[in-house]
Design a protein around this motif. Structure first.
Motif, PDB file in Angstrom:
ATOM      1  N   MET A   1       0.845  -1.180   0.000  1.00 38.50           N
ATOM      2  CA  MET A   1       0.000   0.000   0.000  1.00 38.50           C
ATOM      3  C   MET A   1       0.887   1.239   0.000  1.00 38.50           C
ATOM      4  O   MET A   1       1.926   1.269   0.650  1.00 38.50           O
ATOM      5  N   LYS A   2       0.432   2.230  -0.731  1.00 40.59           N
ATOM      6  CA  LYS A   2       1.113   3.517  -0.735  1.00 40.59           C
ATOM      7  C   LYS A   2       0.112   4.563  -0.268  1.00 40.59           C
ATOM      8  O   LYS A   2      -1.026   4.595  -0.750  1.00 40.59           O
ATOM      9  N   ILE A   3       0.531   5.403   0.656  1.00 38.94           N
ATOM     10  CA  ILE A   3      -0.331   6.451   1.182  1.00 38.94           C
ATOM     11  C   ILE A   3       0.297   7.799   0.878  1.00 38.94           C
ATOM     12  O   ILE A   3       1.447   8.051   1.246  1.00 38.94           O
ATOM     13  N   TYR A   4      -0.467   8.636   0.191  1.00 36.33           N
ATOM     14  CA  TYR A   4      -0.070  10.018  -0.051  1.00 36.33           C
ATOM     15  C   TYR A   4      -0.839  10.902   0.935  1.00 36.33           C
ATOM     16  O   TYR A   4      -2.058  10.767   1.060  1.00 36.33           O
ATOM     17  N   ASP A  25       6.710  -1.275   5.771  1.00 38.07           N
ATOM     18  CA  ASP A  25       5.982  -2.040   4.767  1.00 38.07           C
ATOM     19  C   ASP A  25       4.977  -1.226   3.963  1.00 38.07           C
ATOM     20  O   ASP A  25       4.279  -1.770   3.116  1.00 38.07           O
ATOM     21  N   VAL A  26       4.891   0.055   4.233  1.00 38.13           N
ATOM     22  CA  VAL A  26       3.971   0.927   3.518  1.00 38.13           C
ATOM     23  C   VAL A  26       4.733   2.176   3.123  1.00 38.13           C
ATOM     24  O   VAL A  26       5.460   2.752   3.921  1.00 38.13           O
ATOM     25  N   GLU A  27       4.563   2.569   1.881  1.00 37.26           N
ATOM     26  CA  GLU A  27       5.208   3.794   1.438  1.00 37.26           C
ATOM     27  C   GLU A  27       4.311   4.970   1.822  1.00 37.26           C
ATOM     28  O   GLU A  27       3.115   4.975   1.524  1.00 37.26           O
ATOM     29  N   LEU A  28       4.891   5.940   2.506  1.00 39.67           N
ATOM     30  CA  LEU A  28       4.164   7.124   2.947  1.00 39.67           C
ATOM     31  C   LEU A  28       4.862   8.344   2.372  1.00 39.67           C
ATOM     32  O   LEU A  28       6.052   8.545   2.586  1.00 39.67           O
ATOM     33  N   PHE A 120      -9.707  -3.552  -1.969  1.00 40.20           N
ATOM     34  CA  PHE A 120      -8.656  -3.493  -2.990  1.00 40.20           C
ATOM     35  C   PHE A 120      -7.381  -4.262  -2.636  1.00 40.20           C
ATOM     36  O   PHE A 120      -6.486  -4.348  -3.465  1.00 40.20           O
ATOM     37  N   GLY A 121      -7.263  -4.755  -1.422  1.00 44.28           N
ATOM     38  CA  GLY A 121      -6.046  -5.450  -1.023  1.00 44.28           C
ATOM     39  C   GLY A 121      -4.929  -4.473  -0.704  1.00 44.28           C
ATOM     40  O   GLY A 121      -5.154  -3.289  -0.461  1.00 44.28           O
ATOM     41  N   ASP A 122      -3.693  -4.981  -0.722  1.00 42.31           N
ATOM     42  CA  ASP A 122      -2.533  -4.174  -0.331  1.00 42.31           C
ATOM     43  C   ASP A 122      -1.887  -3.435  -1.498  1.00 42.31           C
ATOM     44  O   ASP A 122      -1.125  -2.507  -1.290  1.00 42.31           O
ATOM     45  N   ALA A 123      -2.178  -3.848  -2.723  1.00 46.86           N
ATOM     46  CA  ALA A 123      -1.541  -3.236  -3.891  1.00 46.86           C
ATOM     47  C   ALA A 123      -2.380  -2.065  -4.384  1.00 46.86           C
ATOM     48  O   ALA A 123      -2.889  -2.061  -5.500  1.00 46.86           O
TER      49      ALA A 123
END
Length: 161
Positions: A1-4, A25-28, A120-123
């Motif tokens: 997951m990527k969070i903006y 494990d998550v792009e922020l 949507f899952g993790d992707a």
């Protein structure tokens, strides 16, 4: 997951950048929309702005997933965060006792992220658009801290950190 996390207000982004956790494990990413936009799959937006534009109606206790069929440049999916659960007591509507000490921002973001992952899952990439969430105040550290705790809780629930 990527969070903006996005805003046009640099002091707000600086506050949030210094407050939110840095998960492995998550792009922020913090995006100043004066410089560029974030292209995500899902946008988290307050119902105040979302319902008139994308349909749906307020449902207090669940995050809502709305399709964006307007071709307006925003993501294909809009998630409207829930409010804290309420009950009627002595003729007044009040926050349920077990949620009285839960921050509205914490609850809203945690339930929104859960909804997004479930659908949507993790992707998936997600934009937390601070102005459209009513969270764009550079002096409001408590909201940023609450959202940080929500992100940490969400990551812990799903074996990410």
């Amino acid at each position: 997951m990527k969070i903006y996390v996005t805003s046009r207000n640099r002091p707000t982004l600086d506050l949030w950048s210094s407050t939110l956790p840095r998960p492995r494990d998550v792009e922020l990413e913090f995006v100043d929309e004066n410089e560029r936009s974030a292209r995500a799959d899902v946008l988290v937006m307050s119902g105040v702005w979302a319902f008139d534009r994308y349909g749906g109606k307020p449902e207090r206790e669940v995050a809502q997933l709305l399709p964006n069929t307007r071709e307006d440049g925003l993501p294909q999916w809009i998630v409207v965060p829930p409010f804290r659960p309420v009950v009627e007591r002595n003729g007044k509507v009040v926050v349920r006792e077990d949620f009285a000490s839960v921050s509205p921002a914490y609850h809203a973001i945690l339930e929104s992220l859960r909804c997004i992952r479930r659908e949507f899952g993790d992707a998936v990439s997600v934009t937390l658009h601070l102005p459209l969430l009513g969270m764009d105040d550079p002096d409001d550290r408590s909201t940023a801290e609450s959202v940080g705790r929500a992100i940490s809780k969400f990551l812990t629930e799903h074996g990410m950190s």
